[in-house]
Design a protein around this motif. Structure first.
Motif: not given
Length: 97
Positions: A12, A16, A66-67, A69-71, A73-74
């Motif tokens: 991670k 980043r 944001y990756t 996956a992060e986006w 999830a958001f």
């Protein structure tokens, strides 16, 4: 085979670092339809591999990235109401009369 916590953390951090190393000087920023240019708004830009950059129109120099996956999830959390604000009392909330 699953990643250990240390491997996950290292992956991670690498993702980043790579994301923040991208040159985004030429990205196309988007905001919600119907907002005026003088209004405060959140702007996003799509980056390679499904990543997203986000900034405030009032502070365009501060950009969060944001990756994919992060986006994802958001966005899914927002769709599920995870970030909904509770109505203020007197404005349709549970204390409204």
């Amino acid at each position: 085979m699953t990643e250990t916590e240390a491997e996950t953390k290292a992956r991670k951090e690498r993702e980043r670092d790579e994301l923040y190393a991208l040159d985004i000087s030429d990205v196309q920023w988007q905001s919600a339809p119907g907002t005026e240019h003088h209004e405060e708004r959140v702007e996003i830009a799509h980056l390679p591999d499904g990543a997203v950059a986000m900034r405030s129109s009032l502070d365009p120099g501060t950009v969060l990235r944001y990756t994919e996956a992060e986006w994802r999830a958001f966005v899914l959390g927002a769709r599920d109401g995870e970030f909904d604000l509770d109505p203020a009392p007197g404005r349709g909330g549970p204390d409204a009369q």
